[in-house]
Design a protein around this motif. Sequence first.
Motif, PDB file in Angstrom:
ATOM      1  N   PRO A 190      42.035  32.674  46.867  1.00 48.16           N
ATOM      2  CA  PRO A 190      41.743  33.923  46.146  1.00 48.16           C
ATOM      3  C   PRO A 190      40.753  33.691  45.019  1.00 48.16           C
ATOM      4  O   PRO A 190      40.791  32.650  44.347  1.00 48.16           O
ATOM      5  CB  PRO A 190      43.108  34.347  45.600  1.00 48.16           C
ATOM      6  CG  PRO A 190      43.903  33.087  45.518  1.00 48.16           C
ATOM      7  CD  PRO A 190      43.436  32.238  46.661  1.00 48.16           C
ATOM      8  N   VAL A 191      39.854  34.630  44.821  1.00 48.80           N
ATOM      9  CA  VAL A 191      38.890  34.570  43.718  1.00 48.80           C
ATOM     10  C   VAL A 191      39.386  35.522  42.636  1.00 48.80           C
ATOM     11  O   VAL A 191      39.349  36.740  42.790  1.00 48.80           O
ATOM     12  CB  VAL A 191      37.473  34.965  44.184  1.00 48.80           C
ATOM     13  CG1 VAL A 191      36.506  34.927  43.009  1.00 48.80           C
ATOM     14  CG2 VAL A 191      37.002  34.029  45.295  1.00 48.80           C
ATOM     15  N   LEU A 192      39.851  34.952  41.542  1.00 49.70           N
ATOM     16  CA  LEU A 192      40.478  35.750  40.475  1.00 49.70           C
ATOM     17  C   LEU A 192      39.816  35.474  39.134  1.00 49.70           C
ATOM     18  O   LEU A 192      40.472  35.478  38.093  1.00 49.70           O
ATOM     19  CB  LEU A 192      41.975  35.430  40.395  1.00 49.70           C
ATOM     20  CG  LEU A 192      42.774  35.654  41.687  1.00 49.70           C
ATOM     21  CD1 LEU A 192      44.178  35.101  41.545  1.00 49.70           C
ATOM     22  CD2 LEU A 192      42.801  37.135  42.042  1.00 49.70           C
ATOM     23  N   SER A 193      38.507  35.249  39.149  1.00 50.61           N
ATOM     24  CA  SER A 193      37.800  34.877  37.929  1.00 50.61           C
ATOM     25  C   SER A 193      37.670  36.046  36.947  1.00 50.61           C
ATOM     26  O   SER A 193      37.482  35.831  35.756  1.00 50.61           O
ATOM     27  CB  SER A 193      36.413  34.315  38.264  1.00 50.61           C
ATOM     28  OG  SER A 193      35.680  35.227  39.073  1.00 50.61           O
ATOM     29  N   TYR A 194      37.743  37.277  37.451  1.00 52.62           N
ATOM     30  CA  TYR A 194      37.587  38.436  36.573  1.00 52.62           C
ATOM     31  C   TYR A 194      38.922  38.828  35.944  1.00 52.62           C
ATOM     32  O   TYR A 194      39.958  38.855  36.611  1.00 52.62           O
ATOM     33  CB  TYR A 194      36.995  39.616  37.349  1.00 52.62           C
ATOM     34  CG  TYR A 194      35.476  39.638  37.303  1.00 52.62           C
ATOM     35  CD1 TYR A 194      34.786  40.672  36.696  1.00 52.62           C
ATOM     36  CD2 TYR A 194      34.734  38.587  37.826  1.00 52.62           C
ATOM     37  CE1 TYR A 194      33.393  40.686  36.645  1.00 52.62           C
ATOM     38  CE2 TYR A 194      33.355  38.580  37.775  1.00 52.62           C
ATOM     39  CZ  TYR A 194      32.695  39.634  37.175  1.00 52.62           C
ATOM     40  OH  TYR A 194      31.326  39.624  37.118  1.00 52.62           O
ATOM     41  N   ASP A 196      40.152  41.594  35.052  1.00 52.84           N
ATOM     42  CA  ASP A 196      40.827  42.756  35.650  1.00 52.84           C
ATOM     43  C   ASP A 196      41.768  42.328  36.770  1.00 52.84           C
ATOM     44  O   ASP A 196      42.878  42.847  36.905  1.00 52.84           O
ATOM     45  CB  ASP A 196      39.794  43.745  36.194  1.00 52.84           C
ATOM     46  CG  ASP A 196      39.080  44.517  35.095  1.00 52.84           C
ATOM     47  OD1 ASP A 196      39.636  44.578  33.986  1.00 52.84           O
ATOM     48  OD2 ASP A 196      37.987  45.026  35.341  1.00 52.84           O
ATOM     49  N   LEU A 197      41.333  41.363  37.580  1.00 50.07           N
ATOM     50  CA  LEU A 197      42.164  40.877  38.677  1.00 50.07           C
ATOM     51  C   LEU A 197      43.269  39.957  38.181  1.00 50.07           C
ATOM     52  O   LEU A 197      44.351  39.905  38.757  1.00 50.07           O
ATOM     53  CB  LEU A 197      41.297  40.156  39.706  1.00 50.07           C
ATOM     54  CG  LEU A 197      40.391  41.047  40.559  1.00 50.07           C
ATOM     55  CD1 LEU A 197      39.539  40.202  41.497  1.00 50.07           C
ATOM     56  CD2 LEU A 197      41.220  42.040  41.364  1.00 50.07           C
ATOM     57  N   GLN A 198      43.001  39.229  37.116  1.00 53.97           N
ATOM     58  CA  GLN A 198      44.017  38.341  36.545  1.00 53.97           C
ATOM     59  C   GLN A 198      45.207  39.137  36.035  1.00 53.97           C
ATOM     60  O   GLN A 198      46.346  38.673  36.077  1.00 53.97           O
ATOM     61  CB  GLN A 198      43.399  37.493  35.438  1.00 53.97           C
ATOM     62  CG  GLN A 198      42.407  36.463  35.943  1.00 53.97           C
ATOM     63  CD  GLN A 198      41.575  35.830  34.841  1.00 53.97           C
ATOM     64  OE1 GLN A 198      41.843  36.027  33.662  1.00 53.97           O
ATOM     65  NE2 GLN A 198      40.550  35.084  35.228  1.00 53.97           N
ATOM     66  N   GLN A 199      44.969  40.340  35.556  1.00 56.28           N
ATOM     67  CA  GLN A 199      46.064  41.205  35.116  1.00 56.28           C
ATOM     68  C   GLN A 199      46.974  41.557  36.286  1.00 56.28           C
ATOM     69  O   GLN A 199      48.189  41.623  36.150  1.00 56.28           O
ATOM     70  CB  GLN A 199      45.502  42.469  34.474  1.00 56.28           C
ATOM     71  CG  GLN A 199      44.774  42.221  33.156  1.00 56.28           C
ATOM     72  CD  GLN A 199      44.084  43.471  32.632  1.00 56.28           C
ATOM     73  OE1 GLN A 199      44.278  44.560  33.144  1.00 56.28           O
ATOM     74  NE2 GLN A 199      43.262  43.300  31.608  1.00 56.28           N
ATOM     75  N   ALA A 211      46.615  42.527  48.911  1.00 53.31           N
ATOM     76  CA  ALA A 211      46.916  42.936  47.532  1.00 53.31           C
ATOM     77  C   ALA A 211      45.659  42.926  46.674  1.00 53.31           C
ATOM     78  O   ALA A 211      45.459  43.809  45.830  1.00 53.31           O
ATOM     79  CB  ALA A 211      47.979  42.014  46.934  1.00 53.31           C
ATOM     80  N   ILE A 212      44.787  41.939  46.888  1.00 56.55           N
ATOM     81  CA  ILE A 212      43.528  41.894  46.138  1.00 56.55           C
ATOM     82  C   ILE A 212      42.644  43.068  46.523  1.00 56.55           C
ATOM     83  O   ILE A 212      42.031  43.716  45.669  1.00 56.55           O
ATOM     84  CB  ILE A 212      42.794  40.559  46.367  1.00 56.55           C
ATOM     85  CG1 ILE A 212      43.577  39.417  45.713  1.00 56.55           C
ATOM     86  CG2 ILE A 212      41.374  40.610  45.802  1.00 56.55           C
ATOM     87  CD1 ILE A 212      42.963  38.052  45.906  1.00 56.55           C
ATOM     88  N   LEU A 213      42.589  43.361  47.819  1.00 54.11           N
ATOM     89  CA  LEU A 213      41.802  44.522  48.264  1.00 54.11           C
ATOM     90  C   LEU A 213      42.298  45.789  47.582  1.00 54.11           C
ATOM     91  O   LEU A 213      41.496  46.590  47.076  1.00 54.11           O
ATOM     92  CB  LEU A 213      41.898  44.656  49.785  1.00 54.11           C
ATOM     93  CG  LEU A 213      41.093  45.797  50.419  1.00 54.11           C
ATOM     94  CD1 LEU A 213      40.541  45.382  51.779  1.00 54.11           C
ATOM     95  CD2 LEU A 213      41.942  47.064  50.601  1.00 54.11           C
ATOM     96  N   GLU A 214      43.609  45.985  47.556  1.00 53.24           N
ATOM     97  CA  GLU A 214      44.170  47.182  46.922  1.00 53.24           C
ATOM     98  C   GLU A 214      43.895  47.197  45.421  1.00 53.24           C
ATOM     99  O   GLU A 214      43.609  48.257  44.840  1.00 53.24           O
ATOM    100  CB  GLU A 214      45.674  47.237  47.195  1.00 53.24           C
ATOM    101  CG  GLU A 214      46.015  47.493  48.654  1.00 53.24           C
ATOM    102  CD  GLU A 214      47.500  47.358  48.948  1.00 53.24           C
ATOM    103  OE1 GLU A 214      48.263  47.073  47.991  1.00 53.24           O
ATOM    104  OE2 GLU A 214      47.901  47.537  50.118  1.00 53.24           O
TER     105      GLU A 214
END
Length: 339
Positions: A190-194, A196-199, A211-214
């Motif tokens: 998974p790419v979670l560098s941002y 917003d996604l880390q939240q 889940a990442i797509l959603e």
Amino acid sequence: MDFIQQKDLSCFNTLGLKSLANNYISLCNIKDLSGISDLLKPGVPYFILGGGSNVVLSEQIDQIVVHNQLKGIHLVQETDGAWFVEAAAGENWHDFVVNCIRQGWYGLENLALIPGTVGAAPVQNIGAYGVEVKDRLESVVAYDPLTQTEQVFNNEQCRFAYRDSIFKHEEGKGLIITAVRFRLPKQWVPVLSYSDLQQYEGARPQLTPQAILEAVCDIRRRKLPDPKVTGNAGSFFKNPIVPAQQYWQLKAQFQDLVAYEQPDSRYKLAAGWMIDQCGWKGRQLGNAGVHARQALVIVNTGKACAADIIAIARAIADDVMKKFGVLLEPEPVFVAARH
């Protein structure tokens, strides 16, 4: 192949600009490429239209408009390490991403809900939330209507850069992209560098590709207007990249300056932050305006034409230059009345 004179393009651009093409070709079958070549003689100007999400169309277009609507998605090859998936250029980009996730072909989830077509994705090297198309692209198949030959560009030959590729330059912008092939690794990371996604990561024990797509779709819907409701072309300006010295000079003057260090030690400045600092968020000029929640997005307030979009874009860029000394470059392609 449908060849139509006086075709209304108003519903074929996400800005919702009223536009009329004097000559329009609908490309729905790969077999029609030879017939298109008969029309696109050397010296005859033409423009290739995809989903219309990254264009500013003039009220009347004299160029021949080739509307790429080629369809088809299939698994080309499977190896121990990856799936190789090919999609026709006219496929809707978001629908393609969703289809890949459903099939278990992961890696494109961060690019969900970006408007446009598969064929347009490599032209702009679309990117969002830490992933760019170049990170997943294997090759691009393109047709040259002037030489009537097919060319295959591997990743390196596409000459990808930030929101740029060979297909935006003289060597490639006249090519008709027919298909794009992606290499999607089986070992999914998974790419979670941002942030917003880390939240989202903190709120769930495990973030799956679905889940990442959603999450990406949720973030984009909250931040960006739906072009079906409010005409827009997404982020209108590129985030400018400046030398470190210029960044530090700006940082000394503007302590809250938003920027991201690049691998080559340069800095990518947040264009939206600068536009906001110039007082443009939520502001209107003529029949165009800046979105109230996202300063990077120029919107059609109802009756805008290309001239309205150009006027507000110039005004914004002028103000940013005056305040920060930084040049803003538009992302969309401007299709003028005459070539």
